[in-house]
Scaffold this active site. Structure first.
Site, short mmCIF file in Angstrom:
data_model
loop_
_atom_site.label_atom_id
_atom_site.label_comp_id
_atom_site.label_asym_id
_atom_site.label_seq_id
_atom_site.Cartn_x
_atom_site.Cartn_y
_atom_site.Cartn_z
N GLY A 135 -0.15 5.69 -1.20
CA GLY A 135 0.07 4.14 -1.13
C GLY A 135 -0.96 3.61 -2.10
O GLY A 135 -2.08 3.54 -1.85
N ALA A 136 -0.39 3.21 -3.11
CA ALA A 136 -1.62 2.52 -4.09
C ALA A 136 -1.26 0.95 -4.17
O ALA A 136 -1.48 0.17 -5.21
CB ALA A 136 -1.08 3.03 -5.72
N VAL A 172 -4.24 -1.87 0.29
CA VAL A 172 -5.17 -1.28 0.99
C VAL A 172 -5.70 0.20 0.03
O VAL A 172 -6.78 0.46 0.00
CB VAL A 172 -4.89 -1.11 2.26
CG1 VAL A 172 -5.82 -0.24 3.07
CG2 VAL A 172 -4.46 -2.14 3.10
N GLY A 173 -4.54 0.83 -0.18
CA GLY A 173 -5.01 2.02 -0.77
C GLY A 173 -5.59 1.97 -2.14
O GLY A 173 -6.37 2.88 -2.44
N ARG A 186 2.12 -6.37 14.01
CA ARG A 186 2.12 -5.15 13.21
C ARG A 186 3.22 -4.20 13.84
O ARG A 186 3.74 -3.32 13.34
CB ARG A 186 0.72 -4.53 13.55
CG ARG A 186 -0.36 -5.14 13.03
CD ARG A 186 -1.69 -4.53 13.58
NE ARG A 186 -3.13 -4.97 13.06
CZ ARG A 186 -3.72 -6.00 13.70
NH1 ARG A 186 -3.00 -6.47 14.76
NH2 ARG A 186 -4.81 -6.46 13.13
N SER A 216 -1.50 3.28 7.96
CA SER A 216 -0.27 2.18 8.04
C SER A 216 0.00 1.81 9.36
O SER A 216 -0.51 2.72 10.53
CB SER A 216 1.01 3.43 7.60
OG SER A 216 0.60 3.87 6.58
N ARG A 259 -15.10 -6.70 11.95
CA ARG A 259 -14.95 -8.34 12.06
C ARG A 259 -15.30 -8.80 13.17
O ARG A 259 -15.84 -9.80 13.25
CB ARG A 259 -13.28 -8.10 12.19
CG ARG A 259 -12.43 -8.13 11.01
CD ARG A 259 -11.02 -8.28 11.41
NE ARG A 259 -10.12 -8.23 10.22
CZ ARG A 259 -8.97 -7.59 9.87
NH1 ARG A 259 -8.23 -7.20 11.00
NH2 ARG A 259 -8.45 -7.49 8.65
N HIS A 316 -5.11 -1.02 18.16
CA HIS A 316 -5.16 -1.99 16.93
C HIS A 316 -4.32 -2.87 16.74
O HIS A 316 -3.29 -2.82 15.90
CB HIS A 316 -5.20 -1.07 15.61
CG HIS A 316 -5.65 -1.73 14.42
ND1 HIS A 316 -6.56 -2.80 14.05
CD2 HIS A 316 -4.54 -2.05 13.38
CE1 HIS A 316 -6.41 -3.24 12.92
NE2 HIS A 316 -5.21 -2.86 12.35
N1 NAD Z 1 -5.04 0.13 10.41
C1 NAD Z 1 -5.49 -0.92 9.69
O1 NAD Z 1 -6.54 -1.36 10.22
C2 NAD Z 1 -4.87 -1.51 8.52
C3 NAD Z 1 -5.31 -2.59 7.66
C4 NAD Z 1 -4.77 -3.10 6.52
C5 NAD Z 1 -3.37 -2.66 6.40
N2 NAD Z 1 -2.60 -1.92 7.24
C6 NAD Z 1 -1.56 -1.36 6.71
O2 NAD Z 1 -1.43 -0.44 5.67
C7 NAD Z 1 -0.15 -0.46 4.97
C8 NAD Z 1 -0.34 -0.71 3.69
O3 NAD Z 1 -0.90 -2.25 3.55
P1 NAD Z 1 -0.75 -2.89 2.02
O4 NAD Z 1 -1.44 -4.12 2.21
O5 NAD Z 1 -1.58 -1.65 1.10
O6 NAD Z 1 0.75 -2.85 1.61
P2 NAD Z 1 1.09 -2.80 0.00
O7 NAD Z 1 2.58 -3.14 0.04
O8 NAD Z 1 0.18 -3.56 -0.93
O9 NAD Z 1 1.07 -1.32 -0.36
C9 NAD Z 1 1.86 -0.27 0.44
C10 NAD Z 1 2.28 0.66 -0.60
O10 NAD Z 1 2.73 1.91 -0.15
C11 NAD Z 1 3.82 2.20 -1.08
N3 NAD Z 1 4.85 3.29 -0.32
C12 NAD Z 1 5.79 2.83 0.55
N4 NAD Z 1 6.72 3.83 0.81
C13 NAD Z 1 5.76 5.03 0.05
C14 NAD Z 1 6.12 6.24 0.20
N5 NAD Z 1 7.13 6.87 0.95
N6 NAD Z 1 5.50 7.15 -0.54
C15 NAD Z 1 4.10 6.87 -1.07
N7 NAD Z 1 3.96 5.23 -1.19
C16 NAD Z 1 4.77 4.49 -0.64
C17 NAD Z 1 4.54 1.07 -1.55
O11 NAD Z 1 5.19 1.55 -3.03
C18 NAD Z 1 3.16 0.10 -1.77
O12 NAD Z 1 2.59 0.45 -3.23
C19 NAD Z 1 0.52 -1.57 6.10
O13 NAD Z 1 1.45 -0.93 6.71
C20 NAD Z 1 -0.58 -2.28 6.61
O14 NAD Z 1 0.25 -2.97 7.80
C21 NAD Z 1 -3.53 -1.01 8.26
O1 LMR Z 2 -3.29 -7.44 10.13
C1 LMR Z 2 -2.52 -6.45 9.77
O2 LMR Z 2 -1.53 -6.55 9.99
C2 LMR Z 2 -3.20 -5.68 8.80
C3 LMR Z 2 -4.57 -4.81 9.27
O3 LMR Z 2 -3.94 -4.26 10.63
C4 LMR Z 2 -5.55 -5.75 9.84
O4 LMR Z 2 -6.00 -5.71 10.76
O5 LMR Z 2 -5.91 -6.34 8.77
#
Ligand code: NAD
Ligand code: LMR
EC number: 1.1.1.37
Length: 309
Positions: free
Chosen positions: A7-8, A11-12, A88, A119, A151, A175
């Protein structure tokens, strides 16, 4: 050491940037399904190397899992982020399929890796990864507590007018907006309980702000946050690769600890070269344990949804 970030997106890429700046790995693969995105972001980051002075080699690939071979750590950030007004949990339908297929592909080339799941909904995605991978439980770690505890320290520091670095504060549970439990009675400033300095009303305000920390940012930005999530994930990668054994509350598979079994929830753990190593028993009060059990019920309901997908 080799790290793969799947995932680029926001977050990635931020996580990869943090890993490179800290030179945690010699090799870093950024993988995305969208043609060219990981390649482009990797070249952009590599063009900061001359300015920032790091040696990590970042390579972007489009869905090429061969390039991820022999990764020591894999971070899964692929999947949809929420939009304002969503929970979420609403992401489960799409993200479960993505996380499952990514896990299967990763294991073909790195069968002994340590996986950090980012994710959302993280608690259920971490449980799914554990069940899909068949890896030992210590090798699957959910990122959520690192972020939520940071946070929590931010909101505490705002109220106390102090440095967040001087605060120890831990979030446990799920979470989720309603499932996370900031353990304010256990939080300290220096070695003194923060509750000595805060009224009951201030404490409630800090806890409430922490719980909806992600939702607040999603409303402001229009999509969910990435700077602190990326930094929180990189801190976990650092603790693994440098075998720091830092105390970072994280999503782990419980087998009786904190009174719960067959579930992934956020608890305080040490993180080192073997993944998560020890679960610390914070000896919750009756009230805290009741909240923890309630979070477990909610997360278990989401885990059951996996059977219907
Ligand atoms: N656990 C946490 O604390 C936390 C914090 C922030 C975000 N997140 C989660 O992380 C995830 C990503 O968030 P983001 O803001 O980076 O989203 P984003 O849309 O910016 O990036 C997600 C990326 O995943 C890629 N992707 C989708 N399917 C894929 C696959 N099968 N293989 C490879 N890549 C694939 C997309 O093309 C996209 O570039 C979300 O589910 C978000 O809710 C979790
Ligand atoms: O809030 C979200 O959906 C993304 C992540 O889990 C966060 O806490 O920032």
């Amino acid at each position: 050491m080799k790290v793969t970030v799947v995932g680029a997106g926001a977050v990635g890429a931020t996580c990869a940037d943090n890993i490179a700046r800290k030179e945690l790995a010699s090799e870093l693969i950024l993988l995305d399904i969208k043609e060219g995105v990981a390649e482009g972001k990797s070249i952009d980051m590599m063009q900061t190397a001359a300015l920032l002075g790091f040696d990590t080699k970042i390579k972007g690939v489009t869905n090429d899992y061969v390039a991820t071979e022999n990764s020591d750590v894999v971070v899964i950030t692929s999947g949809l982020p929420r939009k304002p007004g969503m929970t979420r949990e609403e992401l489960i339908g799409v993200n479960a399929g993505i996380v499952k297929s990514v896990t299967e592909n990763i294991l073909k080339y790195s069968p002994n890796t340590i996986i950090i799941v980012v994710s959302n909904p993280m608690d259920t995605m971490n449980y799914l990864t554990l069940k899909t991978s068949g890896l030992p439980k210590n090798k699957i770690i959910g990122m959520g507590g690192a972020l939520d505890s940071a946070r929590f320290r931010y909101y505490l520091s705002q109220e106390l007018q102090c440095s967040p670095a001087d605060l120890n504060a831990v979030v446990v549970g799920g979470h989720g907006d309603t499932t996370m439990i900031p353990l304010i009675k256990h939080a300290t400033w220096g070695s003194t309980p923060v509750t000595n300095f805060l009224s009951e009303e201030q404490q409630q305000k800090i806890v409430a702000a922490t719980m909806v920390g992600g939702a607040t940012l999603t409303k402001l930005i229009g999509t969910s946050a990435w700077y602190a999530p990326g930094a929180g994930t990189a801190a976990m990668v650092e603790s693994i690769l440098r075998d720091e054994k830092k105390l970072i509350s994280s999503g782990v598979y419980l087998e009786g600890e904190y009174g719960q079994s067959d579930i992934s929830l956020v608890v305080p753990v040490t993180i080192g070269r073997n993944g998560w190593e020890q679960i610390l028993d914070f000896k919750l009060s009756d009230e805290e344990q009741a909240a923890f059990n309630k979070s477990a019920d909610a997360v278990r309901t989401m885990n059951d949804v996996l059977k219907t997908l």
